[in-house]
Design a protein around this motif. Structure first.
Motif, PDB file in Angstrom:
ATOM      1  N   ALA A 113       0.817  -1.396  -0.141  1.00 55.74           N
ATOM      2  CA  ALA A 113      -0.029  -0.063  -0.280  1.00 55.74           C
ATOM      3  C   ALA A 113       0.973   1.405   0.028  1.00 55.74           C
ATOM      4  CB  ALA A 113      -1.042   0.070   1.342  1.00 55.74           C
ATOM      5  N   GLY A 114       0.580   2.206  -1.006  1.00 53.34           N
ATOM      6  CA  GLY A 114       1.317   3.598  -0.905  1.00 53.34           C
ATOM      7  C   GLY A 114       2.585   3.406  -1.623  1.00 53.34           C
ATOM      8  N   THR A 115       2.976   2.245  -2.035  1.00 47.93           N
ATOM      9  CA  THR A 115       4.460   2.001  -2.761  1.00 47.93           C
ATOM     10  C   THR A 115       4.108   1.835  -4.284  1.00 47.93           C
ATOM     11  OG1 THR A 115       4.279  -0.490  -2.326  1.00 47.93           O
ATOM     12  CG2 THR A 115       5.382   1.086  -0.594  1.00 47.93           C
ATOM     13  N   ASP A 116       5.517   2.180  -5.009  1.00 49.91           N
ATOM     14  CA  ASP A 116       5.500   1.910  -6.320  1.00 49.91           C
ATOM     15  C   ASP A 116       6.203   0.622  -6.493  1.00 49.91           C
ATOM     16  OD1 ASP A 116       3.531   3.822  -6.895  1.00 49.91           O
ATOM     17  OD2 ASP A 116       5.072   5.453  -6.922  1.00 49.91           O
ATOM     18  N   SER A 117       6.088  -0.437  -5.964  1.00 52.10           N
ATOM     19  CA  SER A 117       6.955  -1.930  -6.257  1.00 52.10           C
ATOM     20  C   SER A 117       6.294  -2.359  -7.436  1.00 52.10           C
ATOM     21  CB  SER A 117       7.007  -2.399  -5.137  1.00 52.10           C
ATOM     22  OG  SER A 117       7.626  -1.673  -3.945  1.00 52.10           O
ATOM     23  N   PRO A 118       6.808  -2.328  -8.561  1.00 53.29           N
ATOM     24  CA  PRO A 118       6.104  -2.835  -9.741  1.00 53.29           C
ATOM     25  C   PRO A 118       6.236  -4.281  -9.623  1.00 53.29           C
ATOM     26  CG  PRO A 118       7.993  -1.801 -10.593  1.00 53.29           C
ATOM     27  CD  PRO A 118       8.019  -1.714  -9.280  1.00 53.29           C
ATOM     28  N   LEU A 119       5.177  -4.998 -10.158  1.00 54.59           N
ATOM     29  CA  LEU A 119       5.146  -6.603 -10.267  1.00 54.59           C
ATOM     30  C   LEU A 119       4.566  -6.560 -11.546  1.00 54.59           C
ATOM     31  CD1 LEU A 119       4.387  -9.403  -9.216  1.00 54.59           C
ATOM     32  CD2 LEU A 119       2.106  -8.450  -8.493  1.00 54.59           C
ATOM     33  N   ILE A 120       5.087  -7.792 -12.253  1.00 56.65           N
ATOM     34  CA  ILE A 120       4.682  -8.187 -13.768  1.00 56.65           C
ATOM     35  C   ILE A 120       4.846  -9.707 -13.357  1.00 56.65           C
ATOM     36  CG2 ILE A 120       5.205  -8.272 -16.291  1.00 56.65           C
ATOM     37  CD1 ILE A 120       6.597  -5.601 -15.852  1.00 56.65           C
ATOM     38  N   ALA A 121       3.605 -10.531 -13.919  1.00 55.47           N
ATOM     39  CA  ALA A 121       3.585 -11.807 -13.997  1.00 55.47           C
ATOM     40  C   ALA A 121       2.817 -12.449 -15.040  1.00 55.47           C
ATOM     41  CB  ALA A 121       3.110 -12.413 -12.522  1.00 55.47           C
ATOM     42  N   ALA A 122       3.217 -13.601 -15.434  1.00 56.30           N
ATOM     43  CA  ALA A 122       2.380 -14.310 -16.784  1.00 56.30           C
ATOM     44  C   ALA A 122       2.438 -15.547 -16.422  1.00 56.30           C
ATOM     45  CB  ALA A 122       2.964 -13.896 -18.105  1.00 56.30           C
ATOM     46  N   THR A 123       1.360 -16.418 -16.608  1.00 59.90           N
ATOM     47  CA  THR A 123       1.265 -17.710 -16.431  1.00 59.90           C
ATOM     48  C   THR A 123       0.699 -18.613 -17.388  1.00 59.90           C
ATOM     49  OG1 THR A 123       0.829 -19.467 -14.654  1.00 59.90           O
ATOM     50  CG2 THR A 123      -0.788 -17.664 -14.874  1.00 59.90           C
ATOM     51  N   SER A 124       0.833 -19.874 -17.489  1.00 53.35           N
ATOM     52  CA  SER A 124       0.281 -20.713 -18.361  1.00 53.35           C
ATOM     53  C   SER A 124      -0.004 -22.133 -17.729  1.00 53.35           C
ATOM     54  CB  SER A 124       1.099 -21.120 -19.787  1.00 53.35           C
ATOM     55  OG  SER A 124       0.716 -22.227 -20.355  1.00 53.35           O
ATOM     56  N   VAL A 125      -1.290 -22.394 -17.544  1.00 49.48           N
ATOM     57  CA  VAL A 125      -1.661 -23.862 -16.991  1.00 49.48           C
ATOM     58  C   VAL A 125      -2.100 -24.722 -17.826  1.00 49.48           C
ATOM     59  CG1 VAL A 125      -2.754 -24.638 -15.122  1.00 49.48           C
ATOM     60  CG2 VAL A 125      -1.829 -22.378 -14.944  1.00 49.48           C
ATOM     61  N   ASP A 126      -1.665 -25.949 -18.000  1.00 52.05           N
ATOM     62  CA  ASP A 126      -2.207 -26.822 -18.851  1.00 52.05           C
ATOM     63  C   ASP A 126      -2.437 -28.151 -18.149  1.00 52.05           C
ATOM     64  OD1 ASP A 126      -2.970 -28.399 -20.881  1.00 52.05           O
ATOM     65  OD2 ASP A 126      -1.126 -28.573 -21.770  1.00 52.05           O
ATOM     66  N   LEU A 127      -3.688 -28.318 -17.826  1.00 48.61           N
ATOM     67  CA  LEU A 127      -4.182 -29.523 -16.964  1.00 48.61           C
ATOM     68  C   LEU A 127      -5.193 -30.464 -17.893  1.00 48.61           C
ATOM     69  CD1 LEU A 127      -5.551 -27.551 -14.114  1.00 48.61           C
ATOM     70  CD2 LEU A 127      -3.377 -28.699 -14.142  1.00 48.61           C
ATOM     71  N   TYR A 128      -5.110 -30.445 -19.197  1.00 47.90           N
ATOM     72  CA  TYR A 128      -5.779 -31.186 -20.082  1.00 47.90           C
ATOM     73  C   TYR A 128      -5.340 -32.537 -20.229  1.00 47.90           C
ATOM     74  CZ  TYR A 128      -7.795 -32.949 -24.467  1.00 47.90           C
ATOM     75  OH  TYR A 128      -8.649 -33.731 -25.356  1.00 47.90           O
ATOM     76  N   GLY A 129      -6.073 -33.595 -19.801  1.00 47.55           N
ATOM     77  CA  GLY A 129      -5.811 -35.077 -19.925  1.00 47.55           C
ATOM     78  C   GLY A 129      -5.175 -35.411 -19.013  1.00 47.55           C
ATOM     79  N   GLY A 130      -5.433 -34.665 -17.661  1.00 43.41           N
ATOM     80  CA  GLY A 130      -4.607 -35.167 -16.605  1.00 43.41           C
ATOM     81  C   GLY A 130      -3.173 -34.689 -16.348  1.00 43.41           C
ATOM     82  N   ARG A 131      -2.688 -33.783 -17.388  1.00 44.45           N
ATOM     83  CA  ARG A 131      -1.516 -33.648 -16.990  1.00 44.45           C
ATOM     84  C   ARG A 131      -1.465 -32.275 -16.328  1.00 44.45           C
ATOM     85  NH1 ARG A 131      -1.069 -33.186 -23.459  1.00 44.45           N
ATOM     86  NH2 ARG A 131      -2.102 -31.032 -23.824  1.00 44.45           N
ATOM     87  N   THR A 132      -0.184 -31.975 -15.713  1.00 44.43           N
ATOM     88  CA  THR A 132      -0.299 -30.781 -14.923  1.00 44.43           C
ATOM     89  C   THR A 132       1.229 -30.099 -15.447  1.00 44.43           C
ATOM     90  OG1 THR A 132      -0.850 -31.896 -13.058  1.00 44.43           O
ATOM     91  CG2 THR A 132       0.002 -29.751 -12.491  1.00 44.43           C
ATOM     92  N   ASN A 133       1.182 -29.042 -16.297  1.00 45.81           N
ATOM     93  CA  ASN A 133       2.157 -28.383 -16.829  1.00 45.81           C
ATOM     94  C   ASN A 133       1.628 -26.745 -16.539  1.00 45.81           C
ATOM     95  OD1 ASN A 133       3.370 -30.747 -17.913  1.00 45.81           O
ATOM     96  ND2 ASN A 133       2.259 -30.428 -19.824  1.00 45.81           N
ATOM     97  N   VAL A 134       2.655 -26.009 -15.728  1.00 45.98           N
ATOM     98  CA  VAL A 134       2.381 -24.726 -15.188  1.00 45.98           C
ATOM     99  C   VAL A 134       4.058 -24.106 -15.598  1.00 45.98           C
ATOM    100  CG1 VAL A 134       1.957 -23.429 -13.416  1.00 45.98           C
ATOM    101  CG2 VAL A 134       0.847 -25.684 -13.349  1.00 45.98           C
ATOM    102  N   THR A 135       3.734 -23.041 -16.099  1.00 46.28           N
ATOM    103  CA  THR A 135       5.000 -22.163 -16.362  1.00 46.28           C
ATOM    104  C   THR A 135       4.623 -20.778 -15.812  1.00 46.28           C
ATOM    105  OG1 THR A 135       5.125 -23.231 -18.406  1.00 46.28           O
ATOM    106  CG2 THR A 135       6.404 -20.957 -18.226  1.00 46.28           C
TER     107      THR A 135
END
Lengths: 422, 163
Positions: free
Chosen positions: A263-285
């Motif tokens: 709160a009240g700060t300018d600490s930047p945050l950038i995030a991107a994610t990809s979640v693949d759970l198709y067919g029972g697999r668990t691939n996350v980036t």
């Protein structure tokens, strides 16, 4: 000869059209009340909707001032949004699915509570306790399936349960709900599964959100351990292909987020994610970057994942970190995270058991820079390997180390000197 | 009242109660009423189907009411068999029904539930039986009440004058 009663058919169609028109134009308050009561019952938390505007023809809904009151503390909201715009796909309705082409959320607030195991939960501890330990994801999925089932107009008439024949007292397997039907045509007893239902192939999700976008959102993270909460503010982001059955939907969930930490700060945050759970697999980036985050604010959360955070007596520090974390088939893939701590002040006294020479070490206004390896072995983030591989650089300005060789014994400096000889 | 006046009197009473619908309206009306009567509202798909048939087609509502009353008498027997009949049908052709009942719009009818499927099948059977029975009764009545048939019956018992 006339076979069909045309006036009745015409009247029925007119009534249907009038009903659709009335829903869109006049009956918003009734629908708003229904939305509130259904959502309140489903979430075990009071849901309020300030205003509702819907168009049946364009299949769009606009909700104003939506809030969910915390069941543990009635004075606080766990979720609030000024405007939620939903655009639905009417054609998919006929397949008994809810497909939302877009959901746009603006000026929202969300509070997430850290649990003992380190997960972040939407509901407070009181509400989670009320849900008898059911995982939130499972609960939300069940609620969505229930909602999709409730839109079935046939269910309106089917409220009253059909009286079923009384099961025989010597029923062979009561647990599997087997019962004997009274013989009517055949003389021998017929075994019938009560409530039999043919399992239909549901190779698609009940609920699918093609695009979710959010602007001007704040997320407050409340730590499980004692400490102040952290506010992520000015958040802007989006997600695609969110579904209630990600294992049945081939496209991965892609999400991105930008904003500020604290709160009240300018600490930047950038995030991107990809979640693949198709067919029972668990691939996350996950790729992320945070800059100038107050280390003291993050400490209460880190305590949930590593014991070192509680052992170190940190007085100040500013964290900058970026990296890529990958999970392939449910296991963390080898990688690394770059971390840099500026203005670090702290004491290493609690590490004295493992490294006796650190027992009386204190540093202040120090810069610590390291590349922390990640792999599939617990605790996944390997600080000790960063030490061993010398993927660490430090610039110590004020350093204080008290050594009493008499007390520590002859091999007290082994940890330091061995490194120096190599 | 003389014996020969019973049938005309019954015909008059029926006409008084039911009006003057044609036989083509009375038979399906009573049959649809029976089908509706044996179906429980909880089995919504079958119930809505027969309700729609009654409302949309040119059914005779007083005949429908009579059919519903007749159907209600058989309802306990039919309701007890819905589950068994539906389950047997669904299990007999599982692949076919899986493909059919998952299709758009049809998926709302909940016919994958054995009770719903059984209710629809049994009410359709009740409709067919009632239709045949009522049609046969109407034909018999028409034949019996026709002057030519009566004349024929009377002629059977009247000794022919010898030439």
């Amino acid at each position: 000869m006339k076979i069909i009663r045309w006036p009745v058919l015409t009247f029925a169609l007119l009534a249907l059209l009038t009903g659709f028109f009335a829903i869109g134009q006049f009956d918003r308050n009734v629908i708003r009340g229904d939305v509130e009561s259904v959502a309140t019952e489903a979430l075990d938390a009071m849901v309020r909707v300030g205003g509702l505007d819907m168009s049946v023809y364009r299949t769009s809904i606009r909700l104003d001032d939506v809030s969910v009151v915390d069941p543990g503390n009635k004075l606080k909201d766990i979720f609030h949004a000024s405007v939620v715009d939903i655009d639905a796909d009417m054609a998919r309705f006929f397949e008994k699915r809810i497909v939302l082409r877009s959901v746009a959320l603006s000026n929202g607030y969300l509070r997430l509570n850290q649990t003992e195991k380190g997960r972040f939960d939407f509901l407070s501890d009181a509400a989670v306790g009320g849900a008898a330990g059911e995982p939130t994801l499972l609960r939300v999925s069940r609620i969505l399936s229930w909602t999709a089932d409730q839109v079935n107009p046939m269910n309106v008439l089917a409220r009253a349960p059909l009286p079923l024949p009384v099961p025989a007292p010597d029923s062979p397997d009561e647990v599997e709900r087997y019962t004997r039907q009274p013989p009517l045509v055949k003389k021998e007893a017929e075994q019938v599964v009560r409530g039999f239902r043919l399992k239909l192939p549901r190779d698609y999700p009940d609920l699918l959100v093609n695009a979710l976008s959010a602007e001007g959102v704040s997320i407050e993270l409340v730590p499980y351990h004692r400490g102040a909460s952290v506010l992520f503010h000015g958040l802007r982001g989006g997600a695609t292909d969110l579904s209630s059955r990600p294992s049945k939907f081939p496209k991965p969930i892609v999400a991105w987020l930008t904003g500020y930490v604290g709160a009240g700060t300018d600490s930047p945050l950038i995030a991107a994610t990809s979640v693949d759970l198709y067919g029972g697999r668990t691939n996350v980036t996950v790729e992320f970057s945070v800059t100038n985050v107050n280390l003291l604010a993050a400490l209460p959360f880190i305590r949930g994942y590593t014991a070192y955070a509680a052992m170190l007596d940190i007085q100040s520090g500013v964290l900058t970190a970026h990296g890529k974390i990958e999970i392939r088939d449910g296991r963390p893939a080898p990688g690394s995270v770059y971390c840099r701590i500026d203005g670090f002040s702290g004491s290493f006294a609690a590490l004295g058991k493992e490294f006796p020479w650190l027992q009386d070490m204190t540093v202040s206004d120090t810069t610590l820079e390291m590349v922390v390896p990640i792999d599939a072995k617990r605790p996944y983030f390997h600080l000790e390997q960063a030490f061993e591989k010398q993927q660490m650089r430090t610039s110590i300005k004020n350093f204080k180390l008290k050594i009493n060789a008499k007390e520590l014994g002859g091999d007290a400096l082994d940890g330091m000197l061995k490194k120096g000889r190599k | 009242m003389k014996t020969g006046e019973i049938i005309p009197w019954c015909a008059h009473a029926v006409r008084k109660a039911f009006g003057h619908p044609s036989a083509f309206r009375v038979a399906p009306s009573i049959a649809a009423g029976v089908a509706l009567g044996v179906t429980s509202p909880a089995c919504a798909t079958a119930f809505v189907f027969w309700l729609a048939v009654i409302l949309v087609f040119r059914t005779h509502l007083r005949s429908v009411l009579a059919g519903v009353l007749a159907g209600l008498a058989f309802k306990p027997f039919v309701a007890a068999r819905c589950e068994a009949v539906g389950m047997r049908l669904l299990r007999a052709h599982e692949e076919f029904w899986r493909e059919m009942l998952g299709a758009p719009v049809i998926c709302y009818f909940q016919l994958e539930k054995a009770r719903m499927m059984g209710a629809l099948v049994l009410s359709a059977r009740a409709f067919a039986v009632a239709l045949v029975a009522v049609a046969a009764a109407i034909i018999c009545y028409r034949v019996i009440s026709s002057p030519r048939f009566r004349a024929f019956i009377v002629s059977l018992f009247t000794p022919k004058a010898s030439a």
